[in-house]
Design a protein around this motif. Sequence first.
Motif, PDB file in Angstrom:
ATOM      1  N   ALA A   1     -24.450   0.895  36.768  1.00 27.43           N
ATOM      2  CA  ALA A   1     -23.901   0.160  37.898  1.00 27.43           C
ATOM      3  C   ALA A   1     -24.650   0.490  39.179  1.00 27.43           C
ATOM      4  CB  ALA A   1     -22.425   0.491  38.070  1.00 27.43           C
ATOM      5  N   LEU A   2     -24.677  -0.468  40.086  1.00 26.14           N
ATOM      6  CA  LEU A   2     -25.267  -0.244  41.405  1.00 26.14           C
ATOM      7  C   LEU A   2     -24.366   0.679  42.229  1.00 26.14           C
ATOM      8  CD1 LEU A   2     -26.438  -3.880  42.215  1.00 26.14           C
ATOM      9  CD2 LEU A   2     -27.899  -1.915  41.670  1.00 26.14           C
ATOM     10  N   PRO A   3     -24.900   1.279  43.283  1.00 24.98           N
ATOM     11  CA  PRO A   3     -24.075   2.151  44.131  1.00 24.98           C
ATOM     12  C   PRO A   3     -22.899   1.367  44.730  1.00 24.98           C
ATOM     13  CG  PRO A   3     -26.401   2.444  44.630  1.00 24.98           C
ATOM     14  CD  PRO A   3     -26.308   1.261  43.727  1.00 24.98           C
ATOM     15  N   PRO A   4     -21.784   2.020  44.968  1.00 25.68           N
ATOM     16  CA  PRO A   4     -20.615   1.310  45.509  1.00 25.68           C
ATOM     17  C   PRO A   4     -20.876   0.653  46.856  1.00 25.68           C
ATOM     18  CG  PRO A   4     -20.265   3.701  45.457  1.00 25.68           C
ATOM     19  CD  PRO A   4     -21.485   3.423  44.666  1.00 25.68           C
ATOM     20  N   SER A   5     -21.752   1.225  47.678  1.00 23.89           N
ATOM     21  CA  SER A   5     -22.014   0.614  48.985  1.00 23.89           C
ATOM     22  C   SER A   5     -22.573  -0.790  48.835  1.00 23.89           C
ATOM     23  CB  SER A   5     -22.985   1.482  49.798  1.00 23.89           C
ATOM     24  OG  SER A   5     -24.254   1.557  49.161  1.00 23.89           O
ATOM     25  N   ARG A   6     -23.410  -1.023  47.795  1.00 19.03           N
ATOM     26  CA  ARG A   6     -23.970  -2.359  47.563  1.00 19.03           C
ATOM     27  C   ARG A   6     -22.867  -3.346  47.201  1.00 19.03           C
ATOM     28  NH1 ARG A   6     -29.248  -2.408  45.395  1.00 19.03           N
ATOM     29  NH2 ARG A   6     -28.912  -4.667  45.119  1.00 19.03           N
ATOM     30  N   MET A   7     -21.932  -2.899  46.380  1.00 14.41           N
ATOM     31  CA  MET A   7     -20.852  -3.790  45.958  1.00 14.41           C
ATOM     32  C   MET A   7     -19.891  -4.088  47.112  1.00 14.41           C
ATOM     33  SD  MET A   7     -20.024  -2.451  42.089  1.00 14.41           S
ATOM     34  CE  MET A   7     -20.266  -0.673  42.271  1.00 14.41           C
ATOM     35  N   ILE A   8     -19.618  -3.077  47.932  1.00 12.32           N
ATOM     36  CA  ILE A   8     -18.729  -3.296  49.084  1.00 12.32           C
ATOM     37  C   ILE A   8     -19.386  -4.252  50.079  1.00 12.32           C
ATOM     38  CG2 ILE A   8     -17.583  -2.189  51.026  1.00 12.32           C
ATOM     39  CD1 ILE A   8     -17.409   0.351  49.294  1.00 12.32           C
ATOM     40  N   ALA A   9     -20.682  -4.062  50.322  1.00 11.32           N
ATOM     41  CA  ALA A   9     -21.385  -4.946  51.260  1.00 11.32           C
ATOM     42  C   ALA A   9     -21.361  -6.385  50.771  1.00 11.32           C
ATOM     43  CB  ALA A   9     -22.828  -4.460  51.437  1.00 11.32           C
ATOM     44  N   ALA A  10     -21.523  -6.592  49.463  1.00 11.95           N
ATOM     45  CA  ALA A  10     -21.482  -7.947  48.909  1.00 11.95           C
ATOM     46  C   ALA A  10     -20.095  -8.561  49.093  1.00 11.95           C
ATOM     47  CB  ALA A  10     -21.847  -7.903  47.425  1.00 11.95           C
ATOM     48  N   ALA A  11     -19.056  -7.750  48.923  1.00 11.72           N
ATOM     49  CA  ALA A  11     -17.691  -8.250  49.092  1.00 11.72           C
ATOM     50  C   ALA A  11     -17.430  -8.650  50.533  1.00 11.72           C
ATOM     51  CB  ALA A  11     -16.700  -7.178  48.654  1.00 11.72           C
ATOM     52  N   VAL A  12     -17.947  -7.855  51.483  1.00 10.24           N
ATOM     53  CA  VAL A  12     -17.745  -8.172  52.905  1.00 10.24           C
ATOM     54  C   VAL A  12     -18.497  -9.438  53.292  1.00 10.24           C
ATOM     55  CG1 VAL A  12     -18.124  -7.344  55.261  1.00 10.24           C
ATOM     56  CG2 VAL A  12     -17.278  -5.776  53.510  1.00 10.24           C
ATOM     57  N   ARG A  13     -19.659  -9.654  52.682  1.00  9.81           N
ATOM     58  CA  ARG A  13     -20.367 -10.916  52.955  1.00  9.81           C
ATOM     59  C   ARG A  13     -19.567 -12.109  52.438  1.00  9.81           C
ATOM     60  NH1 ARG A  13     -24.908  -7.771  51.496  1.00  9.81           N
ATOM     61  NH2 ARG A  13     -24.838  -8.577  49.344  1.00  9.81           N
ATOM     62  N   ALA A  14     -18.912 -11.934  51.311  1.00 13.74           N
ATOM     63  CA  ALA A  14     -18.130 -13.035  50.734  1.00 13.74           C
ATOM     64  C   ALA A  14     -16.833 -13.263  51.495  1.00 13.74           C
ATOM     65  CB  ALA A  14     -17.829 -12.739  49.260  1.00 13.74           C
ATOM     66  N   VAL A  15     -16.188 -12.166  51.912  1.00  8.63           N
ATOM     67  CA  VAL A  15     -14.931 -12.259  52.653  1.00  8.63           C
ATOM     68  C   VAL A  15     -15.041 -11.334  53.865  1.00  8.63           C
ATOM     69  CG1 VAL A  15     -12.435 -11.896  52.592  1.00  8.63           C
ATOM     70  CG2 VAL A  15     -13.617 -12.715  50.543  1.00  8.63           C
ATOM     71  N   PRO A  16     -15.441 -11.835  55.018  1.00  4.16           N
ATOM     72  CA  PRO A  16     -15.583 -10.983  56.204  1.00  4.16           C
ATOM     73  C   PRO A  16     -14.272 -10.285  56.546  1.00  4.16           C
ATOM     74  CG  PRO A  16     -16.615 -13.112  56.557  1.00  4.16           C
ATOM     75  CD  PRO A  16     -15.857 -13.231  55.276  1.00  4.16           C
ATOM     76  N   GLY A  17     -14.391  -9.009  56.853  1.00  9.21           N
ATOM     77  CA  GLY A  17     -13.220  -8.216  57.191  1.00  9.21           C
ATOM     78  C   GLY A  17     -13.511  -6.745  57.003  1.00  9.21           C
ATOM     79  N   VAL A  18     -12.474  -5.944  56.912  1.00 10.07           N
ATOM     80  CA  VAL A  18     -12.595  -4.495  56.781  1.00 10.07           C
ATOM     81  C   VAL A  18     -12.322  -4.082  55.343  1.00 10.07           C
ATOM     82  CG1 VAL A  18     -11.733  -2.269  57.574  1.00 10.07           C
ATOM     83  CG2 VAL A  18     -11.869  -4.189  59.173  1.00 10.07           C
ATOM     84  N   PRO A  19     -13.298  -3.487  54.669  1.00 11.27           N
ATOM     85  CA  PRO A  19     -13.045  -2.996  53.304  1.00 11.27           C
ATOM     86  C   PRO A  19     -12.238  -1.701  53.363  1.00 11.27           C
ATOM     87  CG  PRO A  19     -15.278  -2.453  53.960  1.00 11.27           C
ATOM     88  CD  PRO A  19     -14.683  -3.242  55.091  1.00 11.27           C
ATOM     89  N   THR A  20     -11.190  -1.623  52.565  1.00 12.95           N
ATOM     90  CA  THR A  20     -10.339  -0.435  52.589  1.00 12.95           C
ATOM     91  C   THR A  20     -10.421   0.373  51.300  1.00 12.95           C
ATOM     92  OG1 THR A  20      -8.456  -1.724  51.759  1.00 12.95           O
ATOM     93  CG2 THR A  20      -8.705  -1.525  54.151  1.00 12.95           C
ATOM     94  N   ARG A  21     -10.885  -0.254  50.223  1.00 14.37           N
ATOM     95  CA  ARG A  21     -10.853   0.436  48.924  1.00 14.37           C
ATOM     96  C   ARG A  21     -11.736  -0.305  47.938  1.00 14.37           C
ATOM     97  NH1 ARG A  21      -5.111   0.191  45.624  1.00 14.37           N
ATOM     98  NH2 ARG A  21      -5.949   0.067  43.499  1.00 14.37           N
ATOM     99  N   ILE A  22     -12.325   0.460  47.037  1.00 18.17           N
ATOM    100  CA  ILE A  22     -13.043  -0.142  45.925  1.00 18.17           C
ATOM    101  C   ILE A  22     -12.552   0.522  44.642  1.00 18.17           C
ATOM    102  CG2 ILE A  22     -15.007   1.431  46.252  1.00 18.17           C
ATOM    103  CD1 ILE A  22     -16.783  -0.730  44.973  1.00 18.17           C
ATOM    104  N   ASP A  23     -12.230  -0.298  43.637  1.00 13.98           N
ATOM    105  CA  ASP A  23     -11.832   0.205  42.326  1.00 13.98           C
ATOM    106  C   ASP A  23     -13.045   0.119  41.412  1.00 13.98           C
ATOM    107  OD1 ASP A  23      -9.390   0.295  43.527  1.00 13.98           O
ATOM    108  OD2 ASP A  23      -8.419  -1.180  42.227  1.00 13.98           O
TER     109      ASP A  23
END
Length: 453
Positions: free
Chosen positions: A58-80
């Motif tokens: 798997a890619l580092p979690p920061s890459r996945m969180i950044a992709a999620a924020v691009r898809a849904v702008p806002g504040v990420p609070t948690r990654i499972d």
Amino acid sequence: MSDARLYRTIWRWHFYAGLIVAPFLLILSITGAIYLFKDELNDALMPDLQVVAPVARALPPSRMIAAAVRAVPGVPTRIDLPDAPDRPAKVWIDAASGEPRQVMVDPASARALGSYVYTHTLVGFADVMHGSLTFGPWGDAVVELAACWALMLIVSGLFLWWPRGRRSLAGVLWPRLRARGRVFWRDLHAVTGVWSVALIAFLLLTGLPWAVVEGPLVRGAFTALGIGNEAARFGHEAPHSAPMATLGEVPWSQATAPMPTSDPAHADHGGGAHHSAMADPAAITGTDAIAAKARAAGIIGGYRLYLPAGPTGIYTVMVTPRQPEGQRTLQFDRWSGRLLWTNGWDRYGVGAKAVELGVQIHMGRYFGLPNQLLMLLPCIAIVLLVVSGVTMWWRRRPRGTLAAPPPVSGARLRGAITLLVVSGVVLPLFGASLLVLAAIDRIVVALRRPAVA
């Protein structure tokens, strides 16, 4: 008092309690059955968001969180982080506009697969309805009250079921299938109840520690007796600390444990200042180092990583497997990455461990599909009990009347009253409702009593 009078008195209590809580028990059983199979239902209803091609690395979690924020702008609070190679990561976003969303991300490509509002899904709606009827703390109290009265229904129902002098067990341990009318519904009600009573009682009792009134009492008693979570009694103090429950979904035994804070002296390092409605790039980048520390601690996948909120916020790594014996929580300073706090099964007393085991079995998680099917049985039984009980009442009632069992005067109920008083002390919400209903019953009886000339 004769046995007949006692029977009629208990029947009156059972009737009123059943009629009042029947709709709530029906809701709880149906929503509980849905939540038992939440993973299967989500897979069936949202297959494109729930399954990915198996991932070797798997890619580092920061890459996945950044992709999620691009898809849904806002504040990420948690990654499972996924617990299987064919599952996506789930990033929780406090969206800049609209309700919070969960974004599913492919761990191999960091591609956002899509997002949804949890409470708008079947499972999410069932979850909220099951816990609070969608009415927040007030709904939570109603659910707790229904559970308390359901326990009274169990006790009174067993008294009414008891075979007094009957030579045949037909209608006691098995229904008379050739019976018609009220006898058929009575047998269905009695037999279903006696065969499912233990499982229904288990569901009710294991749900009460989460209740809005009973929960803090149970937790306080466990702490006083030294059988709760020892980590909740030491360390950080308000106002500098918030309880773990502020993170959202956490194990019961950790909900009130105080969280540490990051050292504010390092708040200027790494661009810590940010607007509360914007993503914090430093916090996102820092998740990679925290994931590495989790791996060093033997935590590979299948865990939640909570991001820090503000300069004094912390990173929290939480492992909540099906078997609660594996529960672990690690909390890190957001700036230095230093381990600040640990919590988990090894710090639980016998009371906390019993609650955690009960919760996992209650939710159908502890031993897989057999556990789910076992807990489905009392859900089905409750539906049968409600339907058969209401049908019995409806068939015998004269049109336009309630047809409640009449009150019995001169009743000597020392044992029953003692049991109700003890239950009212142990379950305060139930005790308060008893007082209210007793007052209403007296008023109704007084109004119906003919005036003396």
